[in-house]
Motif scaffolding. Structure first.
Motif, PDB file in Angstrom:
ATOM      1  N   MET A  58       0.850  -1.181   0.000  1.00 49.14           N
ATOM      2  CA  MET A  58       0.000   0.000   0.000  1.00 49.14           C
ATOM      3  C   MET A  58       0.887   1.232   0.000  1.00 49.14           C
ATOM      4  SD  MET A  58      -2.828   1.082   2.783  1.00 49.14           S
ATOM      5  CE  MET A  58      -4.213   1.923   2.126  1.00 49.14           C
ATOM      6  N   ASN A  59       0.617   2.151  -0.887  1.00 51.08           N
ATOM      7  CA  ASN A  59       1.413   3.360  -1.009  1.00 51.08           C
ATOM      8  C   ASN A  59       0.651   4.533  -0.412  1.00 51.08           C
ATOM      9  OD1 ASN A  59       2.888   5.558  -1.808  1.00 51.08           O
ATOM     10  ND2 ASN A  59       3.308   4.747  -3.840  1.00 51.08           N
ATOM     11  N   ILE A  60       1.238   5.186   0.601  1.00 48.19           N
ATOM     12  CA  ILE A  60       0.563   6.304   1.261  1.00 48.19           C
ATOM     13  C   ILE A  60       1.265   7.616   0.971  1.00 48.19           C
ATOM     14  CG2 ILE A  60      -0.411   4.904   3.097  1.00 48.19           C
ATOM     15  CD1 ILE A  60       1.825   5.866   4.912  1.00 48.19           C
ATOM     16  N   LEU A  61       2.087   7.658  -0.038  1.00 49.16           N
ATOM     17  CA  LEU A  61       2.902   8.838  -0.281  1.00 49.16           C
ATOM     18  C   LEU A  61       2.128  10.014  -0.848  1.00 49.16           C
ATOM     19  CD1 LEU A  61       6.056   7.113  -1.760  1.00 49.16           C
ATOM     20  CD2 LEU A  61       5.622   7.791   0.580  1.00 49.16           C
ATOM     21  N   TYR A  62       0.998   9.796  -1.474  1.00 48.68           N
ATOM     22  CA  TYR A  62       0.317  10.873  -2.176  1.00 48.68           C
ATOM     23  C   TYR A  62      -1.106  11.094  -1.666  1.00 48.68           C
ATOM     24  CZ  TYR A  62       4.321  10.149  -5.100  1.00 48.68           C
ATOM     25  OH  TYR A  62       5.602  10.013  -5.547  1.00 48.68           O
ATOM     26  N   ALA A  63      -1.275  11.042  -0.370  1.00 45.79           N
ATOM     27  CA  ALA A  63      -2.595  11.244   0.216  1.00 45.79           C
ATOM     28  C   ALA A  63      -3.014  12.705   0.063  1.00 45.79           C
ATOM     29  CB  ALA A  63      -2.579  10.862   1.691  1.00 45.79           C
ATOM     30  N   GLU A  64      -4.293  12.923  -0.086  1.00 44.91           N
ATOM     31  CA  GLU A  64      -4.824  14.282  -0.175  1.00 44.91           C
ATOM     32  C   GLU A  64      -4.909  14.896   1.218  1.00 44.91           C
ATOM     33  OE1 GLU A  64      -5.612  16.062  -2.926  1.00 44.91           O
ATOM     34  OE2 GLU A  64      -4.713  14.391  -4.003  1.00 44.91           O
ATOM     35  N   GLU A 102      -5.425  -2.369  11.746  1.00 47.05           N
ATOM     36  CA  GLU A 102      -5.275  -1.613  10.505  1.00 47.05           C
ATOM     37  C   GLU A 102      -4.044  -0.702  10.605  1.00 47.05           C
ATOM     38  OE1 GLU A 102      -7.122  -1.904   7.812  1.00 47.05           O
ATOM     39  OE2 GLU A 102      -8.585  -3.279   8.660  1.00 47.05           O
ATOM     40  N   PRO A 103      -2.843  -1.248  10.551  1.00 44.32           N
ATOM     41  CA  PRO A 103      -1.655  -0.413  10.739  1.00 44.32           C
ATOM     42  C   PRO A 103      -1.468   0.639   9.652  1.00 44.32           C
ATOM     43  CG  PRO A 103      -1.028  -2.609  10.042  1.00 44.32           C
ATOM     44  CD  PRO A 103      -2.492  -2.650  10.337  1.00 44.32           C
ATOM     45  N   TYR A 104      -1.848   0.329   8.413  1.00 44.72           N
ATOM     46  CA  TYR A 104      -1.663   1.321   7.343  1.00 44.72           C
ATOM     47  C   TYR A 104      -2.527   2.546   7.584  1.00 44.72           C
ATOM     48  CZ  TYR A 104       1.291  -1.796   4.705  1.00 44.72           C
ATOM     49  OH  TYR A 104       2.335  -2.603   4.312  1.00 44.72           O
ATOM     50  N   GLU A 105      -3.739   2.347   8.058  1.00 43.90           N
ATOM     51  CA  GLU A 105      -4.609   3.489   8.359  1.00 43.90           C
ATOM     52  C   GLU A 105      -4.033   4.319   9.500  1.00 43.90           C
ATOM     53  OE1 GLU A 105      -7.222   4.608   6.572  1.00 43.90           O
ATOM     54  OE2 GLU A 105      -6.587   3.016   5.204  1.00 43.90           O
ATOM     55  N   PHE A 106      -3.507   3.659  10.508  1.00 41.85           N
ATOM     56  CA  PHE A 106      -2.940   4.348  11.661  1.00 41.85           C
ATOM     57  C   PHE A 106      -1.750   5.212  11.237  1.00 41.85           C
ATOM     58  CE2 PHE A 106      -0.186   4.694  15.376  1.00 41.85           C
ATOM     59  CZ  PHE A 106      -1.084   5.026  16.379  1.00 41.85           C
ATOM     60  N   TYR A 107      -0.796   4.624  10.532  1.00 39.06           N
ATOM     61  CA  TYR A 107       0.414   5.353  10.146  1.00 39.06           C
ATOM     62  C   TYR A 107       0.174   6.300   8.972  1.00 39.06           C
ATOM     63  CZ  TYR A 107       2.830   2.693  13.633  1.00 39.06           C
ATOM     64  OH  TYR A 107       3.218   2.170  14.847  1.00 39.06           O
ATOM     65  N   LYS A 108      -0.852   6.033   8.184  1.00 41.89           N
ATOM     66  CA  LYS A 108      -1.227   6.957   7.111  1.00 41.89           C
ATOM     67  C   LYS A 108      -1.663   8.301   7.705  1.00 41.89           C
ATOM     68  CE  LYS A 108      -4.509   7.551   3.332  1.00 41.89           C
ATOM     69  NZ  LYS A 108      -5.652   6.949   2.618  1.00 41.89           N
ATOM     70  N   LYS A 109      -2.401   8.249   8.807  1.00 44.63           N
ATOM     71  CA  LYS A 109      -2.838   9.473   9.486  1.00 44.63           C
ATOM     72  C   LYS A 109      -1.624  10.305   9.931  1.00 44.63           C
ATOM     73  CE  LYS A 109      -6.092   8.929  12.456  1.00 44.63           C
ATOM     74  NZ  LYS A 109      -6.894   8.636  13.657  1.00 44.63           N
ATOM     75  N   ILE A 110      -0.594   9.639  10.402  1.00 48.61           N
ATOM     76  CA  ILE A 110       0.620  10.322  10.835  1.00 48.61           C
ATOM     77  C   ILE A 110       1.355  10.911   9.628  1.00 48.61           C
ATOM     78  CG2 ILE A 110       2.870   9.989  11.938  1.00 48.61           C
ATOM     79  CD1 ILE A 110       1.432   7.760  13.647  1.00 48.61           C
ATOM     80  N   ALA A 111       1.487  10.118   8.566  1.00 49.51           N
ATOM     81  CA  ALA A 111       2.155  10.590   7.346  1.00 49.51           C
ATOM     82  C   ALA A 111       1.419  11.794   6.757  1.00 49.51           C
ATOM     83  CB  ALA A 111       2.252   9.462   6.327  1.00 49.51           C
TER      84      ALA A 111
END
Length: 144
Positions: A1-7, A50-59
């Motif tokens: 899962m790539n979280i680099l380009y979140a809005e 849901e670790p990606y959701e957790f760390y996505k919020k931080i990113a």
């Protein structure tokens, strides 16, 4: 899962992001991201559903912080445990920091590991550094 380009909505004033760690069915680390100083910390255990959701919020917070004029991010990581899926999500978060650094943001990351009881935590930090290309300061500490 790539979280680099979140809005991220950059029209809002930056606020701190504080998440209290929990130890229920799943374990989540404590998070403190300070908008006024760029000082950030994540500590504890990371065994999340849901670790990606957790760390996505931080990113996303990191990206919004820099877009709102934040000059530097100074992150202390002090994990006592994290599972494999959390490890992958942490790596993605660190890649976001590397991209921000490449774009001109000052980034400093300290990886705390217990001495001498847990070489695994030290080795994980070194692996993260190698995988994401971000310089990470390895900091030894004594267990209480």
């Amino acid at each position: 899962m790539n979280i680099l380009y979140a809005e991220v909505d950059t029209t809002k004033t930056m606020e701190d992001l504080i998440l209290e760690g929990s130890r229920d069915v799943y374990f989540s680390p404590s998070v403190k991201l300070e908008a006024a100083s760029g000082r950030c910390s994540i500590s504890g255990e990371s065994y999340l559903e849901e670790p990606y959701e957790f760390y996505k919020k931080i990113a996303e917070w990191f990206m919004a912080y820099t877009r709102s004029g934040g000059k530097g991010i100074y992150l202390d990581l002090r994990f006592s445990y994290f599972n494999t899926s959390s490890s992958r999500a942490i790596l993605e978060m660190l890649r976001v920091l590397k991209n921000l650094q490449n774009s001109g943001t000052e980034v400093a990351v300290n990886w705390y590991y217990p001495n001498p009881d847990d070489d695994e935590i030290l080795m994980e930090g070194e692996d993260f550094q190698e995988e994401c290309g971000l310089a990470i300061n390895m900091v030894e500490y004594e267990l209480d």
